[in-house]
Design a protein around this motif. Sequence first.
Motif, short mmCIF file in Angstrom:
data_model
loop_
_atom_site.label_atom_id
_atom_site.label_comp_id
_atom_site.label_asym_id
_atom_site.label_seq_id
_atom_site.Cartn_x
_atom_site.Cartn_y
_atom_site.Cartn_z
N SER A 126 -30.03 10.58 -23.46
CA SER A 126 -29.95 9.99 -24.80
C SER A 126 -28.80 10.59 -25.60
O SER A 126 -28.11 9.87 -26.34
CB SER A 126 -31.28 10.19 -25.53
OG SER A 126 -31.57 11.57 -25.69
N ALA A 141 -25.58 8.63 -27.03
CA ALA A 141 -25.28 8.70 -28.47
C ALA A 141 -23.85 9.18 -28.71
O ALA A 141 -23.16 8.67 -29.61
CB ALA A 141 -26.28 9.61 -29.17
N SER A 168 -25.57 7.17 -34.69
CA SER A 168 -25.50 8.03 -33.51
C SER A 168 -25.49 9.49 -33.90
O SER A 168 -26.18 10.32 -33.29
CB SER A 168 -24.25 7.69 -32.69
OG SER A 168 -24.28 6.35 -32.24
N PHE A 226 -28.86 10.48 -35.14
CA PHE A 226 -29.79 10.52 -34.00
C PHE A 226 -29.67 11.84 -33.25
O PHE A 226 -30.68 12.47 -32.91
CB PHE A 226 -29.48 9.35 -33.06
CG PHE A 226 -30.18 9.43 -31.73
CD1 PHE A 226 -31.48 8.98 -31.60
CD2 PHE A 226 -29.54 9.95 -30.62
CE1 PHE A 226 -32.14 9.06 -30.38
CE2 PHE A 226 -30.18 10.02 -29.40
CZ PHE A 226 -31.49 9.57 -29.29
#
Length: 383
Positions: free
Chosen positions: A125, A129, A144, A147
């Motif tokens: 992930s 990102a 992004s 995140f």
Amino acid sequence: PIGFAPARPPPGALLPKAIPPSQPMVTIGNERQPLYEGQMNYGAVPQNKDDPLGAPGFKNFDREEVTRTLEDGTPMKAPPLQQRRSMSFAFVLMWQVGWFLAAACLFAFFFYGFKTCLYLLLMGSIIFAVYSFAKGSPQTKCLSGLFIVAVLCGTVVGRFDYALYTKFYYEATQDSLYNHVDPSFNAGGFVDAGMVHFAQGVYADSTNSVGLRREYDYCVAPLVNSNMKQAGEPVQFWAVGMNCCDARGAFHCDDAGVRDPDGFPVARYGIPVRDYEGVLGMLVKSRRDQYLDAVVEASGVYGLETNSHPMLVRFVERVDEFLNEMLASALLLLLWSSMLYVLLALVLGTAALHVVQAEEKAQYRHFFQMQRKAAERRRAVQG
């Protein structure tokens, strides 16, 4: 709310007095108006400075319409307004807190059986990102970046939550149970124990207890029975706890000081206290390390002989109540950490939205400059 410019200017807004010939035009109703920033779809900003017409930023515009507009001033229809996306402050806040909670809960409650899967998911992930941040539009970069921060913070909180609380629950319910253990048995034979059920007559010897004063009081007391104490055998098991003893000679952690009407200790179960795992164990001194320092002090103060690798346990009567207390503490830690992260998310969200708006305005200005330059080049070629 913090967002982006409206799709149309408010009634009565003044348009530019002089519209250059190269200014793109749009048809709104029966009126012909210049293409101003508010009518731009998000994402309709050229990414390729050398070829604005072929750039993916014009995905919401028809290429032929843009070309005709730049060449001969043919009116160009504005993109459908429902395709345009704006990003509100509430959405950005929920985005951050949601991913923070997701990462924290996964690492707090599923780390025991799925640690490899969780670390792979985390790495994948974050790589995705980072790629989105490098290649994406301003909104994508904003989401992004937020995140990545939220997931990393949630991972740290979840790992601490697991190490401090939920690890007790999973090890006690999933690992080995040893019954009728005498405190004189070598602790090295119970390294895989999730729970130890001691034999009748085992108690925490508070007369040989020590409270190590640091940021908390780290309390230890040897687990013995009458035969073992008389023989002077090495201590194999230690009852431990925090802020539940005096500096010397008084230990009342968990159920260690509780006795039944006949005077026998009611506590019979020991829940092992283990070290932190992985990177967390290398970076942070665990509670077990603090307890071991207290064991060294107790051995020196009272002249006790102890195993070089003793087993440290929480000495309790009812295991189910203790484990429920650990789960409640884990949830409470998640609640408090989430409340603190909301404050951080407010600051990060506000800053990120301001950066996005500034970057969009700069890209819009570049968009119009490229349109004018393209039209000038075409007129020069045609002339």
